[in-house]
Scaffold this active site. Structure first.
Site, PDB file in Angstrom:
ATOM      1  N   GLU A  69       0.823  -1.215   0.000  1.00 27.68           N
ATOM      2  CA  GLU A  69       0.000   0.000   0.000  1.00 27.68           C
ATOM      3  C   GLU A  69       0.852   1.258   0.000  1.00 27.68           C
ATOM      4  O   GLU A  69       0.465   2.286  -0.555  1.00 27.68           O
ATOM      5  CB  GLU A  69      -0.942   0.010   1.210  1.00 27.68           C
ATOM      6  CG  GLU A  69      -2.079  -1.001   1.114  1.00 27.68           C
ATOM      7  CD  GLU A  69      -1.705  -2.390   1.591  1.00 27.68           C
ATOM      8  OE1 GLU A  69      -0.510  -2.634   1.904  1.00 27.68           O
ATOM      9  OE2 GLU A  69      -2.596  -3.261   1.650  1.00 27.68           O
ATOM     10  N   PHE A 131     -11.412  -8.370  13.382  1.00 29.66           N
ATOM     11  CA  PHE A 131     -10.283  -8.745  12.530  1.00 29.66           C
ATOM     12  C   PHE A 131      -9.963  -7.610  11.541  1.00 29.66           C
ATOM     13  O   PHE A 131     -10.844  -7.108  10.854  1.00 29.66           O
ATOM     14  CB  PHE A 131     -10.606 -10.028  11.766  1.00 29.66           C
ATOM     15  CG  PHE A 131      -9.516 -10.426  10.830  1.00 29.66           C
ATOM     16  CD1 PHE A 131      -8.302 -10.893  11.326  1.00 29.66           C
ATOM     17  CD2 PHE A 131      -9.662 -10.303   9.461  1.00 29.66           C
ATOM     18  CE1 PHE A 131      -7.269 -11.236  10.472  1.00 29.66           C
ATOM     19  CE2 PHE A 131      -8.637 -10.645   8.605  1.00 29.66           C
ATOM     20  CZ  PHE A 131      -7.438 -11.116   9.110  1.00 29.66           C
ATOM     21  N   GLN A 132      -8.723  -7.229  11.511  1.00 29.78           N
ATOM     22  CA  GLN A 132      -8.215  -6.141  10.651  1.00 29.78           C
ATOM     23  C   GLN A 132      -8.926  -4.805  10.893  1.00 29.78           C
ATOM     24  O   GLN A 132      -9.065  -3.998   9.989  1.00 29.78           O
ATOM     25  CB  GLN A 132      -8.266  -6.532   9.166  1.00 29.78           C
ATOM     26  CG  GLN A 132      -7.263  -7.628   8.826  1.00 29.78           C
ATOM     27  CD  GLN A 132      -6.996  -7.801   7.347  1.00 29.78           C
ATOM     28  OE1 GLN A 132      -7.852  -7.529   6.518  1.00 29.78           O
ATOM     29  NE2 GLN A 132      -5.805  -8.266   7.008  1.00 29.78           N
ATOM     30  N   LYS A 181     -17.758  -1.990   5.566  1.00 33.60           N
ATOM     31  CA  LYS A 181     -18.108  -2.988   4.549  1.00 33.60           C
ATOM     32  C   LYS A 181     -19.611  -3.009   4.279  1.00 33.60           C
ATOM     33  O   LYS A 181     -20.040  -3.181   3.137  1.00 33.60           O
ATOM     34  CB  LYS A 181     -17.610  -4.364   5.001  1.00 33.60           C
ATOM     35  CG  LYS A 181     -17.530  -5.342   3.848  1.00 33.60           C
ATOM     36  CD  LYS A 181     -16.726  -6.573   4.189  1.00 33.60           C
ATOM     37  CE  LYS A 181     -16.762  -7.568   3.028  1.00 33.60           C
ATOM     38  NZ  LYS A 181     -15.994  -8.768   3.318  1.00 33.60           N
ATOM     39  N   MET A 495      23.851  10.049   2.967  1.00 39.72           N
ATOM     40  CA  MET A 495      23.662  11.330   3.636  1.00 39.72           C
ATOM     41  C   MET A 495      23.923  11.193   5.136  1.00 39.72           C
ATOM     42  O   MET A 495      24.506  12.083   5.763  1.00 39.72           O
ATOM     43  CB  MET A 495      22.242  11.859   3.378  1.00 39.72           C
ATOM     44  CG  MET A 495      22.039  13.292   3.823  1.00 39.72           C
ATOM     45  SD  MET A 495      23.212  14.432   3.060  1.00 39.72           S
ATOM     46  CE  MET A 495      22.264  15.034   1.666  1.00 39.72           C
TER      47      MET A 495
END
Lengths: 580, 196
Positions: A69, A131-132, A181, A495
């Site tokens: 993602e 869940f999630q 959902k 750097m």
């Protein structure tokens, strides 16, 4: 994060007799109405109804399946930055959504317009540690311009209309819409999509105060050593033409911030280079010698100003910005000109007298000469066998004529690329400016290519940053994205090593990074590549990369312990910039 | 410039999550909120926040701008204590026996502008409104008689110089046309990019 494990809902909230559209379809209808053509995303359990609906929209909406993602949102940023449009991202709930956070923070600080859609668990499961499930709205609040959770499908058309309006208008920024959902599944009577152009409490553009424009013009007309510094506001405001007219009539030396770069051609006669920590010598030193400092669409980042109490104390500051909160935030202005610079610049241009400042401009050229001798010449014409990053960029300039989109990651190569790259057109320099996100360039280059398909896109990446998001080679492979990947490999986190050398007694703590055979890695993704370490092969290798049809990875081994100079050490004034 | 008490007044849409957005503006700068009150304003659908902090004016000014920048915020003002009229509500719970026997309740009520809200056999609740030092005084009077519980509300404040928000709101209600999204010049060239 993909998962199909899902608890069955006890009851899906649906509207009686509703038949016309599901929430998911309404999302996609909104995209079509907003002219979205490309979506970057990754499916998962909680966003599956939207993906299911997308199956029927494939002809009209192109979905690019990324590999993570974070890659998706950086790609959307790259798309937005080269196209000037709003980038769109899909992610599922929980880990999918949290993986967006880095990109949101990056887009927030760099004012990139994005609309991110995240799936969320069923509304009846909210707050149950389902869940999630994560509290995406609260997690993303500090890094979004606006966010909203939809639990009822009927809200979707109006909320998405608001989302696109907010993301794009005024000072742009990322917007996140979290959709449960049940709302995605829910059917409702769809009454069409209406674009949003007004929100009662939201003022995207401050009202231009003419008296301030007049005061600013007077100050500019009376100035002896005026200096213009500009940022991305010129590009975001699509005010490149207005800006050029202004500086050309005013005849004022002009320098850019890292994100403002490419708004005007780099070889413009009034261009004096880049500001900031690794910017050019003249513009940094002379910031502390000008009498009027005209800041346009820039926000006085600390990497630009160095020590604030020693920054341009002698100058009267005129600050043009669309965001009233930026006025006087870091640097106190004598005259604030609030407004969209596309509107304010023509008003200002009208009131100023045509002028030239040959002696003042000459001072910049003198400093430029010193920088040439001490920094630029050794970088571009090194005496050792080791290649420098600068000469790679110079070769790239020669072969592209400055017409390529250059996407950089973060680190030494970024500073070198921004210092040495030539640009002939706007929206060509895509980099993670404010957040300094390593891993940005590869996915952002994918998005940049979709945003500007007819242009050559070159991602310049360090060996460290490349390993943060190299999984996006999979996206490049799957969708045949024609990006050129130029890895500048110094076998260090360069750097950080430079800072350790200069400020930590050369105690090189965990900056020595071992890399895989990048060409072999690319080959694993069916991407052609080459690796070189000798100077005499450089030009031919870069040409092969640019001429290659399709994606190509070129690794150039460069000097291990080269430093980027000039440099304003942290805590120092811009006038204390070091040439070596 | 030294720190002093400032009252920030914010008019907002009535929106879930906005409290968090506003609170973050203070917390990310490590500024403590001394008192926060949020409730519906006189205008339907618009809420009013009253936030008290100790800060220097320069910082408060920037904070007000950052707050006003939030999409759902209509307006943010900041004022010193001299520029506002403010009150807090305080409630005191004390044992009825003690108070009835040992205190001249009548005098107490008169002196402190308090009134009894509940009188039961076991306890009595008084309430008063006023500024901090006024409500504090009553605590010190009641404490020796077995103060059981005390609660104080957040500050509510009215800006002396303000001409009300109704007029301002009309400006906000005006419909302004938004900018048109410029169509993607590459929209018709998708075949050159996409292979799916």
């Amino acid at each position: 994060m993909s998962s199909t494990i899902e608890m069955a809902p006890k009851k899906i909230q649906t509207k009686d007799k509703a038949t016309s559209l599901s929430g998911s379809q309404a999302v996609l209808e909104a995209f079509l109405a907003e002219g979205v053509d490309t979506i970057f995303g990754y499916p998962g359990g909680a966003i599956m109804p939207i993906y299911d609906a997308l199956y029927d929209y494939q002809e009209r909406l192109n979905h690019i399946l990324v590999r993570h993602e974070q890659g998706g949102i950086h790609a959307a940023q790259g798309y937005a930055r080269t196209s000037g449009r709003t980038g769109v991202v899909f992610a599922t709930s929980g880990p999918g959504a949290t993986n967006l956070v880095t990109g949101l923070a990056d887009a927030m600080i760099d004012s990139t317009p994005l609309v991110c859609i995240t799936g969320q668990v069923f509304a009846h499961l909210l707050g149950t540690d389902a869940f999630q499930e994560t509290d995406v709205i609260n997690i993303t609040t500090p890094v979004t311009k606006w966010n909203y959770q939809v639990t009822d499908a009927t809200e979707i058309p109006s909320v998405l209309a608001k989302a696109f309006y907010i993301a794009k208008s005024g000072r742009p920024g990322p917007v996140l819409i979290d959709i449960t959902k049940n709302a995605q599944i829910q059917k409702f009577d769809y009454e069409g999509y209406e674009k949003c152009n007004h929100i009662r409490s939201y003022r995207p553009k401050p009202i231009v105060r003419k008296e301030y424009v007049e005061q600013a013009a007077k100050m500019i007309n009376e100035a002896e050593r005026p200096f213009v510094i500009f940022g991305q506001g010129v590009i975001l405001g699509k005010a490149e033409t207005e800006f050029l007219k202004f500086i050309e009539k005013a005849g004022i030396p002009t320098a850019w911030t890292i994100l403002g770069e490419s708004a005007i051609p780099t070889d413009h006669p009034l261009a004096v280079g880049m500001l900031g920590m690794h910017g050019n010598y003249g513009p940094n030193v002379l910031t502390n010698e000008c009498d009027v400092l005209i800041a346009i669409g820039m926000r006085f980042d600390d990497r630009v100003t160095g020590r604030l109490d020693k920054y341009a104390r002698q100058a009267k500051v005129i600050h043009l910005d669309i965001d009233p909160a930026e006025i006087d935030k870091n640097v106190k202005s004598a005259v604030p000109v609030w407004g969209d610079c596309k509107e304010t610049l023509p008003l200002l241009t009208e009131l100023i007298a045509p002028k030239v400042y040959p002696q003042w401009l000459q001072k910049f050229r003198e400093y430029q000469q010193q920088e040439e001798e001490t920094c630029i010449n050794p970088e571009l014409n090194p005496t050792s066998d080791e290649m420098t990053m600068g000469e790679v960029i110079r070769t790239l300039n020669e072969l592209t004529g400055g017409d390529a989109v250059i996407v950089t990651d973060v680190g030494q190569h970024q500073m070198v690329a921004c210092r040495y790259a030539k640009f002939t057109q706007s929206k060509s320099n895509v980099t993670s400016g404010g957040l300094g996100t390593m891993g940005f360039a590869l996915p952002a280059a994918v998005g940049a290519k979709f945003g500007a398909p007819s242009r050559t896109v070159v991602a310049i990446i360090g060996d460290g940053g490349f390993q943060m998001t190299l999984q996006e080679l999979g996206t490049i492979m799957q969708f045949d994205v024609d990006v050129k990947i130029l890895i500048l490999n110094n076998q260090f986190l360069g750097m950080v090593r430079q800072w350790q050398q200069l400020f930590h007694d050369k105690r090189y703590s965990f900056v020595n990074i071992t890399s895989p055979d990048f060409v072999q890695v690319a080959k694993g993704y069916r991407i052609e590549g080459n690796s070189i370490s000798e100077r005499d092969k450089l030009k031919a290798a870069v040409k092969t990369m640019l001429d290659h049809k399709g994606a190509y990875l070129l690794e150039v081994m460069v000097g291990k312990e080269n430093n980027v100079f000039p440099m304003v050490p942290q805590g120092c004034s811009v006038a204390e910039i070091r040439l070596k | 410039m030294s720190k002093q008490e400032f009252t920030v007044t914010v008019y907002t849409e009535n929106q879930i999550g906005l409290l968090n957005r506003i609170a973050i503006i203070f917390s990310r700068r490590k500024i403590n909120i001394e008192s926060l009150n949020t409730s519906p304003s006189e205008v339907e659908g618009i809420h009013r926040f009253t936030i008290v902090i100790n800060e220097v004016e320069e910082v408060v000014k920037k904070l007000a701008r950052q707050i006003e920048k939030q999409v759902e915020v209509l307006k943010a003002y900041y004022n010193t204590n001299e520029e506002i009229v403010w009150q807090e509500l305080a409630m005191y719970k004390v044992p009825t026996d003690e108070i009835a026997e040992k205190v001249k309740v009548e005098r107490l009520l008169r002196e402190y502008g308090a009134r009894a809200v509940v009188i039961r056999k076991d306890y009595t609740i008084f309430e008063t409104t006023g500024q901090r030092e006024e409500t504090d005084k009553l605590i010190s009077v009641l404490e020796p008689y077995g103060l059981i519980e005390f609660v104080r509300s957040a500050r509510v404040a009215i800006i002396k110089a303000s001409s009300g928000f109704h007029e301002k709101l009309k400006e906000f209600e005006q419909t302004e046309p938004g900018e048109e999204v410029i169509e993607n010049e590459f929209l018709d060239k998708q075949d050159e990019v996409f292979t799916m």
